[in-house]
Scaffold this active site. Structure first.
Site, PDB file in Angstrom:
ATOM      1  N   SER A 159     -17.299  36.697 -47.881  1.00  0.00           N
ATOM      2  CA  SER A 159     -16.932  37.423 -47.897  1.00  0.00           C
ATOM      3  C   SER A 159     -18.438  37.499 -46.181  1.00  0.00           C
ATOM      4  O   SER A 159     -19.810  37.483 -46.901  1.00  0.00           O
ATOM      5  CB  SER A 159     -16.971  39.174 -47.944  1.00  0.00           C
ATOM      6  OG  SER A 159     -17.336  40.010 -47.015  1.00  0.00           O
ATOM      7  N   TYR A 172     -21.007  44.965 -53.620  1.00  0.00           N
ATOM      8  CA  TYR A 172     -19.112  43.808 -53.368  1.00  0.00           C
ATOM      9  C   TYR A 172     -20.048  42.798 -52.700  1.00  0.00           C
ATOM     10  O   TYR A 172     -20.036  41.361 -52.795  1.00  0.00           O
ATOM     11  CB  TYR A 172     -17.920  44.524 -52.477  1.00  0.00           C
ATOM     12  CG  TYR A 172     -17.532  43.435 -51.611  1.00  0.00           C
ATOM     13  CD1 TYR A 172     -16.734  42.835 -52.822  1.00  0.00           C
ATOM     14  CD2 TYR A 172     -17.661  42.885 -50.655  1.00  0.00           C
ATOM     15  CE1 TYR A 172     -15.596  41.417 -52.422  1.00  0.00           C
ATOM     16  CE2 TYR A 172     -16.143  42.104 -50.268  1.00  0.00           C
ATOM     17  CZ  TYR A 172     -15.287  41.358 -51.305  1.00  0.00           C
ATOM     18  OH  TYR A 172     -14.126  40.332 -50.317  1.00  0.00           O
TER      19      TYR A 172
END
Length: 250
Positions: A159, A172
């Site tokens: 990501s 995350y």
């Protein structure tokens, strides 16, 4: 798991797609990006081993793949935090297939969004376990099998938050940064082997995780996961020469 053959050559398949006869493991396969990649790989002729926690969702995907004319996949209901089971996966796949051609590390955990100091330790650990440690255990278990392939390919989903200080995405973002560095280290170690290991950044896609992270968005403004599957096929194909790169899906 369904039976396979050690003697079946990598390219032998009734299918004529770019991945015909390739043996592929996909994690997080029951929905979103993982399910879309599984459906695309099946159309390209791959032999699929699909891993996810929810057996019912895997069975629905199985039905869809068969209905579209794809070969019946092998379904593996498994929580990736069961590290002992991941350790056994390599031996099980070797017994049935003798090799692994493609590994797609797609499964991911978002965790709790908020200030870094407010994240409960158990949530932090779960995100690290799923996004980092499980992929390390997959590498550890499946590296020998990928070396048995004529063109082993590993793809890990990352990501953009891994490369920017994105506030409130602490666990995350940190886990994806760790994943990127880990895969790059592994790629550097692969040397003159037939394995190519890369990361794929899907960008903004219409998934359940995206809806959870940004509940105020209209999800229909984002492309469906099927829109990015070509990038997975390109990185999974035997003719892929990329190594240790972060590839944008668009």
């Amino acid at each position: 798991m369904s039976a396979g053959s050690k003697d079946n050559p990598a390219g032998a398949s009734a299918g004529q797609g770019r991945l015909a006869g390739r043996v592929a493991v996909i994690t997080g396969a029951s929905r979103g990006i993982g399910a879309a990649v599984a459906e695309r790989f099946a159309k390209e002729g791959a032999k699929l081993i699909l891993i996810a926690r929810t057996n019912g969702a895997l069975e629905e995907l199985d039905d869809g793949i068969r209905a579209a004319g794809g070969a019946a996949p092998t379904l593996v209901p498994l929580d990736l935090r069961d590290f002992d089971a991941l350790d056994r996966l390599g031996a099980s796949l070797y017994e049935r297939h003798g090799r692994l051609d493609i590994l797609v590390g797609n499964a991911g955990a978002l965790g709790q969004l908020g200030p870094l100091g407010h994240i409960p330790p158990q949530v932090w650990q779960e995100v690290m376990d799923v996004n980092v440690t499980a992929n390390y255990r997959l590498i550890r278990s499946l590296d020998p099998l990928l070396r048995q392939s004529d063109a082993g390919r590993a793809i890990f989903v990352t990501s953009g938050v891994a490369r920017m200080p994105f506030a409130y995405f602490g666990a995350y973002a940190v886990s994806k940064a760790a994943l990127e560095h880990m895969v790059k280290v592994w790629a550097a170690e692969l040397g003159k082997t037939n394995i190519r290991a890369n990361l794929l950044d899907p960008g903004v896609v219409r998934t359940r995780m995206r809806a959870t992270a940004f509940p105020g968005e209209d999800p229909m403004q984002h492309p469906e996961p099927s829109a990015i599957t070509q990038s997975f096929v390109d990185l999974a194909s035997p003719d892929c020469t990329r190594q240790g790169e972060i590839v944008d899906a668009y």
